[in-house]
Enzyme design. Structure first.
Site, PDB file in Angstrom:
ATOM      1  N   ALA A 124       0.831  -1.247   0.210  1.00  0.00           N
ATOM      2  CA  ALA A 124       0.020  -0.059  -0.043  1.00  0.00           C
ATOM      3  C   ALA A 124       0.866   1.103   0.053  1.00  0.00           C
ATOM      4  CB  ALA A 124      -0.745  -0.042   1.224  1.00  0.00           C
TER       5      ALA A 124
ATOM      6  N   GLN B  72       0.961   3.781   2.114  1.00  0.00           N
ATOM      7  CA  GLN B  72       1.588   3.766   3.653  1.00  0.00           C
ATOM      8  C   GLN B  72       2.213   2.425   3.963  1.00  0.00           C
ATOM      9  OE1 GLN B  72       2.492   6.094   5.383  1.00  0.00           O
ATOM     10  NE2 GLN B  72       2.017   7.773   3.875  1.00  0.00           N
ATOM     11  N   SER B  73       2.403   1.816   2.953  1.00  0.00           N
ATOM     12  CA  SER B  73       3.148   0.278   3.491  1.00  0.00           C
ATOM     13  C   SER B  73       4.279   0.485   4.591  1.00  0.00           C
ATOM     14  CB  SER B  73       3.560  -0.462   2.175  1.00  0.00           C
ATOM     15  OG  SER B  73       4.183  -1.766   2.944  1.00  0.00           O
ATOM     16  N   ASN B  74       4.136  -0.366   5.575  1.00  0.00           N
ATOM     17  CA  ASN B  74       5.253  -0.525   6.483  1.00  0.00           C
ATOM     18  C   ASN B  74       6.340  -1.166   5.983  1.00  0.00           C
ATOM     19  OD1 ASN B  74       3.995   1.351   8.855  1.00  0.00           O
ATOM     20  ND2 ASN B  74       2.534  -0.454   8.710  1.00  0.00           N
TER      21      ASN B  74
END
Ligand SMILES: Cc1ncc(COP(=O)(O)O)c(C=O)c1O
Length: 351
Positions: free
Chosen positions: A82, A84-86
């Site tokens: 995504a 905002q993927s971590n």
């Protein structure tokens, strides 16, 4: 050799190549005021403190993927996630640590996002860590996203690079889950008596790995997964499938039975990465009562699921509960606009 290394599961995990990113055992911390409010004995396994570039659960998973990438002689890694993927952020950090290049594909998983979401939090860190970003226009197309990554990798190979793709699709060997099979031993050593473990269930690798490890080491308590990505009816076969594939990878009998895979999806609506009232109040309660930060996508939602289980009596008074804090805190900044509206309730006003 310690007890873990001597156990059949520990010996099997020990045969896999592993890059070393995790500098320590993460703390298991009692939450006094949340425990009092909820009427349970709540401890948090602080996997937000796994060390590299704001940490989180991905560090444990990536020790195994990067172990494999290094053994294959890769000089470049590719990952999809995504916006905002971590995961992508920690991959960029691991690649930087090992002197590798990193390509990140960002999928459109969350509707109606603003500029802050697109430029702050994990996106900012991906860029700061030197990754090359690619856009993918859809958010619910795991096969397509993996295929596009393989095409980018093929282009890199044609230019003389040695790429390694970290796949997203559930059918791939869940190498990352081995990080949480290992974590089970660390947790059991720290925790003493515990009745329930609660965690976010997204790709399902953390859930499957921890459950597999806990069962393989003989713990018979309950692992409660809170769905953050898809409905429980879809997540359950996914987690069970991962457990079967972990057993295949390790060459040992699968100790997880179908009824061990417990999932709740009541705090998922309206969908992945979109806040709701339960998530907002969990974020506020954790921050205000115990100075504990959780975020909107994973840990805040999982904590909202834990609160719901307490309310319905599923986690009874006095239950000894461990919440796995899987990190993700940079996303707080990507969600600043939503958080101001729902949690902080303060608009930015002109001076
Ligand atoms: C902070 C955080 N917590 C939990 C998860 C879920 O872990 P998994 O994908 O292994 O289910 C993720 C996955 O992206 C994450 O970034």
């Amino acid at each position: 050799m310690n007890a873990w290394e001597q156990s059949p599961v520990g010996a099997a995990v020990g045969r896999f190549e592993r890059a070393r990113f995790l500098p320590w055992a993460t703390p298991l911390e009692h939450q006094p005021r949340l425990s009092q409010t909820l009427g349970i004995d709540l401890r948090v396994k602080r996997d937000d403190l796994t060390g590299l570039a704001f940490g989180g659960n991905k560090v444990r998973k990536l020790e195994f993927y990067f172990g494999k990438a290094l053994a294959a002689g890769a000089d470049t890694v590719l990952i999809t996630g995504a916006v905002q993927s971590n995961y992508t952020r920690v991959v960029a950090a691991c690649a930087a640590r090992l002197g590798m290049d990193c390509h990140i594909q960002l999928e459109e998983r969350v509707p109606d996002v603003d500029d802050v979401y697109r430029t702050s939090g994990n996106v900012l860190l991906d860029e700061l860590l030197g990754a090359t970003l690619h856009a993918y226009p859809v958010g619910e197309d795991e096969e397509g996203a993996d295929q596009r990554l393989r095409e980018i990798a093929a282009g890199l190979s044609a230019r003389g690079r040695r790429p390694y793709v970290i796949p997203l699709g559930a059918g791939n060997p869940p190498l990352g889950a081995l990080g949480y099979v290992r974590c089970a031993a660390e947790l059991l050593e720290q925790a003493g008596a515990m009745d329930h473990v609660v965690l976010a269930s997204g790709s399902g690798q953390t859930h499957a790995g921890l459950l597999f490890g806990l069962r393989a080491l003989g713990w018979s308590g309950e692992v409660i997964g809170i769905c953050v990505r898809r409905a429980a009816s879809l997540q359950k076969p996914r987690v069970e499938g991962h457990c079967g594939r972990i057993a295949e990878l390790l060459g040992i009998v699968n100790p997880v039975r179908s009824q061990d895979v417990v999932l709740y999806d009541d705090v998922l609506a309206p969908g992945y990465g979109v806040m709701n009232d339960a998530v907002a109040s969990a974020i506020r309660d954790c921050a205000h009562r115990d100075g504990l930060l959780v975020e909107p996508v994973y840990t805040g939602r999982a904590m909202a699921g834990l609160f719901a289980r307490v309310r319905e009596g599923r986690l009874p008074p006095g239950a000894r509960v461990v919440f796995i804090h899987t990190g993700g805190l940079p996303a707080l900044f990507g969600y600043a606009t939503d958080l101001r509206r729902t949690v902080v309730r303060r608009e930015i006003t002109a001076p």
